[in-house]
Design a protein around this motif. Structure first.
Motif, PDB file in Angstrom:
ATOM      1  N   ALA A   7      -8.612 -36.034  35.891  1.00 41.38           N
ATOM      2  CA  ALA A   7      -8.279 -35.963  34.471  1.00 41.38           C
ATOM      3  C   ALA A   7      -7.278 -37.063  34.098  1.00 41.38           C
ATOM      4  N   TRP A   8      -6.281 -37.259  34.947  1.00 39.24           N
ATOM      5  CA  TRP A   8      -5.290 -38.299  34.691  1.00 39.24           C
ATOM      6  C   TRP A   8      -5.959 -39.676  34.683  1.00 39.24           C
ATOM      7  N   ALA A   9      -6.825 -39.951  35.658  1.00 36.40           N
ATOM      8  CA  ALA A   9      -7.506 -41.247  35.736  1.00 36.40           C
ATOM      9  C   ALA A   9      -8.394 -41.481  34.521  1.00 36.40           C
ATOM     10  N   ALA A  10      -9.082 -40.434  34.083  1.00 39.94           N
ATOM     11  CA  ALA A  10      -9.934 -40.565  32.902  1.00 39.94           C
ATOM     12  C   ALA A  10      -9.101 -40.868  31.664  1.00 39.94           C
ATOM     13  N   LEU A  11      -8.000 -40.168  31.509  1.00 40.68           N
ATOM     14  CA  LEU A  11      -7.138 -40.392  30.350  1.00 40.68           C
ATOM     15  C   LEU A  11      -6.548 -41.799  30.374  1.00 40.68           C
ATOM     16  N   VAL A  12      -6.150 -42.257  31.547  1.00 42.12           N
ATOM     17  CA  VAL A  12      -5.605 -43.612  31.670  1.00 42.12           C
ATOM     18  C   VAL A  12      -6.675 -44.640  31.314  1.00 42.12           C
ATOM     19  N   SER A  13      -7.909 -44.409  31.753  1.00 44.73           N
ATOM     20  CA  SER A  13      -8.960 -45.407  31.529  1.00 44.73           C
ATOM     21  C   SER A  13      -9.421 -45.471  30.074  1.00 44.73           C
ATOM     22  N   ILE A  14      -9.446 -44.336  29.358  1.00 40.46           N
ATOM     23  CA  ILE A  14      -9.930 -44.369  27.975  1.00 40.46           C
ATOM     24  C   ILE A  14      -8.802 -44.351  26.949  1.00 40.46           C
ATOM     25  N   GLY A  15      -7.610 -43.990  27.368  1.00 38.28           N
ATOM     26  CA  GLY A  15      -6.467 -43.965  26.462  1.00 38.28           C
ATOM     27  C   GLY A  15      -6.484 -42.756  25.549  1.00 38.28           C
ATOM     28  N   GLU A  16      -5.379 -42.579  24.857  1.00 41.27           N
ATOM     29  CA  GLU A  16      -5.250 -41.425  23.970  1.00 41.27           C
ATOM     30  C   GLU A  16      -6.256 -41.479  22.828  1.00 41.27           C
ATOM     31  N   SER A  17      -6.456 -42.660  22.257  1.00 45.28           N
ATOM     32  CA  SER A  17      -7.411 -42.752  21.138  1.00 45.28           C
ATOM     33  C   SER A  17      -8.840 -42.519  21.622  1.00 45.28           C
ATOM     34  N   GLY A  18      -9.178 -42.985  22.812  1.00 41.43           N
ATOM     35  CA  GLY A  18     -10.506 -42.730  23.375  1.00 41.43           C
ATOM     36  C   GLY A  18     -10.724 -41.246  23.627  1.00 41.43           C
ATOM     37  N   TYR A  19      -9.674 -40.590  24.121  1.00 41.02           N
ATOM     38  CA  TYR A  19      -9.753 -39.142  24.349  1.00 41.02           C
ATOM     39  C   TYR A  19      -9.958 -38.415  23.026  1.00 41.02           C
ATOM     40  N   GLN A  20      -9.175 -38.782  22.002  1.00 41.91           N
ATOM     41  CA  GLN A  20      -9.287 -38.121  20.706  1.00 41.91           C
ATOM     42  C   GLN A  20     -10.663 -38.348  20.091  1.00 41.91           C
ATOM     43  N   GLN A  21     -11.201 -39.556  20.245  1.00 43.39           N
ATOM     44  CA  GLN A  21     -12.525 -39.858  19.710  1.00 43.39           C
ATOM     45  C   GLN A  21     -13.586 -38.997  20.385  1.00 43.39           C
ATOM     46  N   ARG A  22     -13.531 -38.900  21.708  1.00 40.96           N
ATOM     47  CA  ARG A  22     -14.504 -38.087  22.441  1.00 40.96           C
ATOM     48  C   ARG A  22     -14.358 -36.610  22.087  1.00 40.96           C
ATOM     49  N   ALA A  23     -13.139 -36.138  21.965  1.00 43.04           N
ATOM     50  CA  ALA A  23     -12.907 -34.739  21.593  1.00 43.04           C
ATOM     51  C   ALA A  23     -13.480 -34.444  20.217  1.00 43.04           C
ATOM     52  N   GLN A  24     -13.322 -35.373  19.295  1.00 43.23           N
ATOM     53  CA  GLN A  24     -13.852 -35.180  17.950  1.00 43.23           C
ATOM     54  C   GLN A  24     -15.373 -35.113  17.969  1.00 43.23           C
ATOM     55  N   VAL A  25     -16.020 -35.972  18.749  1.00 46.18           N
ATOM     56  CA  VAL A  25     -17.482 -35.972  18.877  1.00 46.18           C
ATOM     57  C   VAL A  25     -17.957 -34.618  19.410  1.00 46.18           C
ATOM     58  N   ILE A  26     -17.266 -34.101  20.415  1.00 46.51           N
ATOM     59  CA  ILE A  26     -17.649 -32.830  21.027  1.00 46.51           C
ATOM     60  C   ILE A  26     -17.464 -31.669  20.051  1.00 46.51           C
ATOM     61  N   VAL A  27     -16.344 -31.622  19.362  1.00 50.93           N
ATOM     62  CA  VAL A  27     -16.081 -30.546  18.404  1.00 50.93           C
ATOM     63  C   VAL A  27     -17.099 -30.586  17.268  1.00 50.93           C
ATOM     64  N   GLU A  28     -17.403 -31.767  16.761  1.00 54.93           N
ATOM     65  CA  GLU A  28     -18.391 -31.893  15.683  1.00 54.93           C
ATOM     66  C   GLU A  28     -19.769 -31.425  16.153  1.00 54.93           C
ATOM     67  N   ALA A  29     -20.136 -31.763  17.381  1.00 52.35           N
ATOM     68  CA  ALA A  29     -21.428 -31.332  17.927  1.00 52.35           C
ATOM     69  C   ALA A  29     -21.460 -29.815  18.075  1.00 52.35           C
TER      70      ALA A  29
END
Length: 151
Positions: A7-29
């Protein structure tokens, strides 16, 4: 610790904005799926404001038959009990349109076969478990876990 490291490695690789973008896509779906389930005759939404997991049941047919039908179509719905229900865990890779198309087709198939249905599949497992005393279920689950995790 491995999951935390991943989880830490994924967050580091995509950053906070990448995480928020992916979370938004999932919630909308998840919310698209929930809204569609509300309009499918025979299904009853159990998750009013889903974020990742969408849970639903039926008062018209046995929901486990829907789960088995969707499994044959390649979808993985998770069976639940008390009450009998299923859920889907929404991920970034889920094709919502394909899922909803198959869900509608599966509901139609299950509803059309109600008069000639025989008990089987997931429905048989859950009906059998419901009839057993809790100690027997616990014993069987321990044996199954031990056997499946043995080297």
């Amino acid at each position: 610790g491995a999951l935390i490291a991943c989880a830490w490695a994924a967050l580091v690789s995509i950053g906070e904005s990448g995480y928020q973008q992916r979370a938004q896509v999932i919630v909308e779906a998840a919310r698209r799926i929930a809204d569609a389930i509300k309009s499918i005759d025979g299904l009853k939404l159990m998750t009013q404001n889903p974020t990742i997991v969408v849970c639903f049941t039926s008062d018209v047919f046995n929901i486990y038959r829907l789960k088995d039908t969707m499994s044959k179509m390649g979808w993985s719905l998770n069976p639940l009990q008390r009450p009998a229900a299923v859920n889907i865990c929404v991920t970034e890779n889920l094709d919502v349109d394909d899922f909803l198309q198959d869900l509608r087709a599966a509901v139609d198939e299950v509803k059309a076969s109600i008069p000639q249905q025989k008990i089987g599949g997931t429905e048989m497992i859950y009906k059998t478990i419901r009839m057993l005393p809790p100690a027997a279920v616990e014993f069987a689950m321990h044996r199954f876990t031990d056997a499946s995790l043995a080297p």
